[in-house]
Design a protein around this motif. Sequence first.
Motif, PDB file in Angstrom:
ATOM      1  N   SER A 107     -47.581 -10.586   0.697  1.00 16.37           N
ATOM      2  CA  SER A 107     -46.211 -10.094   0.634  1.00 16.37           C
ATOM      3  C   SER A 107     -45.280 -11.066   1.325  1.00 16.37           C
ATOM      4  CB  SER A 107     -46.123  -8.720   1.307  1.00 16.37           C
ATOM      5  OG  SER A 107     -44.799  -8.256   1.350  1.00 16.37           O
ATOM      6  N   SER A 127     -43.183  -6.151  -3.160  1.00 18.08           N
ATOM      7  CA  SER A 127     -43.807  -5.747  -1.899  1.00 18.08           C
ATOM      8  C   SER A 127     -43.039  -6.416  -0.777  1.00 18.08           C
ATOM      9  CB  SER A 127     -45.282  -6.151  -1.852  1.00 18.08           C
ATOM     10  OG  SER A 127     -45.410  -7.552  -1.897  1.00 18.08           O
ATOM     11  N   TYR A 128     -42.937  -5.732   0.342  1.00 21.55           N
ATOM     12  CA  TYR A 128     -42.168  -6.272   1.466  1.00 21.55           C
ATOM     13  C   TYR A 128     -42.822  -5.810   2.757  1.00 21.55           C
ATOM     14  CZ  TYR A 128     -37.992  -8.459   3.376  1.00 21.55           C
ATOM     15  OH  TYR A 128     -37.131  -9.321   4.000  1.00 21.55           O
TER      16      TYR A 128
END
Length: 748
Positions: A234, A118-119
């Motif tokens: 994240s 995840s970013y």
Amino acid sequence: MLGHTTDLFGMLLKHFRKHRHVTQQQLAEALGVHRNTIGRWEEGSYLPESRTLVLDLARCLQLNEQETRQLLDASLLAPLPIWSVPYPRNPFFTGREELLSTIHTNLGRGQNSAFTRSYALYGLGGIGKTQLALEYAYRYAVEYTMICWIQAETLEQIQSSLLRDAQQVDLPMDADTDQQRSVRALQQWLEKHDQWLLIWDNLEDLDLLARFLPAVRQGALLITTRRQVLGTISQGIELAPLEEAMQLLLRRTKMLHTGGPNEMTCFLATTMPAEYAAAAELIALLGRLPLALDQAGAYIEETGCGLGGYLHRYQQHRLQLLDLRGTSGGNHPQSVATTFWLASERIGQQQNAAADLLHICAFLSADAIPEELFERGSAYFGPTLSSLGADPLRFDQVITVLRNLSLLQRQPETRTLSIHRLVQVVLLEHMHEAEQAVWLERILAALNALFPEVVPDTWKQCERLLPHVLACVSVFPAHASNHALAEMMQKAADYLRAQAQYVQAEPLYQRALSIWQHMVTSPPPQVAASLNKLANLYYDQGKYEQAESLYIRALDIREYALGEEHPEVATSLNNLAILFTEQEKYEMAEPLFQQALSTWERAWGPDHPHVAASLTNLALLCYHQGKYEQAEQYSQRALSIQERVLGPEHPDVNHALNSLADIYMRQGKYEHAEPLYQRALQIWIQALGSEHPLLAQALHGLANLSVEQRNEKQAKVLYQQALSLREREFGNQHIETAHILHDLQRLA
């Protein structure tokens, strides 16, 4: 049919491989397969067994997006991903290549944990987060089986997006299926499938993300948000203003072809210099904000006013233009002005203290706002902020509210804050005049309290506060007139003069003097002090006629208001005498020096720094008159007082050091002169740095000494160093520059 497909795939693979000058063996080693496998693929014997393998081939051969799509199509393994991205690709997307690569790396299959797949892209509204996510979706679409776009600003938008996505994957639903069951069905589908990408756009509440994510994650998450704090949801990166702002603006205005080479930008700079210069100035005013650049480009395209015309209009009508989004607002229909104003209104609803702090920052320089301004100056900022100085935890809470919308950035290593200049513009333009006046009065009081007396020991603090003083002063109306404003401008000018920034100092001194002169309540000594400061500035620049006129006016005012025996009268006498000495009017200078010295000795005693300064000036006068023994006595006494009172390393000691060194050199006492020049040079370097023009005095003295010692090679180097410092600050017409140039030319 299969044979035709395998032949096509083989031909394409062979073409791409040879075009990249890669052998079958090299490709096999990079891919981790046998060389014969590559050969059979190229012969058309069979196809790769998985889509992932084809993508690995594309990666090893560094194929672009179009080439990768061709190879996938030929492999019969390239079904279009399930697609719910609601926006078309932005044809004007520019730059951010490193960020796209970073996102791709972090969301790649090689990342094992849910956290690393995840970013988040976070930052100010209009900074380009959504556009970057959109470009990523289009550029890397072939690598995903499903790409879903979730409007994530509110719960209702999230639910609506997820229901649309559930329909995209053909989940069994009928009219009676409720929202909760549909969302749960989608979550279960995501748990059973991999290589999907969910883009959560404009996420405001991190708890909502956790609520709707599948329990088992085999895909990737790309998040855009204004929140700078992401917790364990994240990892991410804050988007900065666009480096490629010039290319974006020129492309958006159709002056540069979309997708054209960047070299065309340089060509336009040469062929259309006026428009290019206008673009550069506009980019600076808009702070490289992509939304603002797109908005400006849309206006220019629609009206045909050109970059120069838009720049002129913007300088006159900032808020109106920032509020015009244009007819093609795309996926960001809100204008710059609306985006920032709604964010500031939301802050006001959440916390008054955060709203007030944001308003204060609107009046300051956009970068490097010192936190100590709020810690030590909070008492001046009104009731909601008065306790910040004594309560660092509350200060942190206020900053957190603003960081949640990326309206402020915090730099803990320098203990400073920063704000985008367009946020400042929108806030200032929405304030009515009375509200601005209240804030200006408060901010000015705080800056005045924190800005120290200008002496070498406080220069760093002066430098830290100066940009904010200048920004605040620039907002004051031209007719503004009050004591605090005049005092603040004089302090800033004093520091600028100490740093030899005379051009910047002069208008501040002049405006301060005008305020003192036009205020009925101004005490006459304050007017005289202001005249004296401006005269000192003119003296430093060699403008002796202007300086003399102001010195005489200051002297007349002081004698009338304070009496002839007052120390401030002695200051005016001393300044006039220094000026007369520089003009070689020695017979006029000496009685003024003697009168000033007597006054200071009676007022402060024989060991005061002012007395030492007067003795140094008398020594200089005697030096010019050829009275070297008397000059040496004055200078030695002055040096003794300064070392005893100020300390041997204080920069003010240098005047006596240089004076005494000059006297020794003129008498042929070279062994006494050189260590004094060297000592003065090192003190100035330590206090002012190696580029300050005052260093030229010691360098000039050392150069003259080298001439006397027949070391012309060393003298030339020293003259050139001194000349460079003088020319950089004063130009080649200044009298100090002329003295050095004259001595240098004597060596030729």
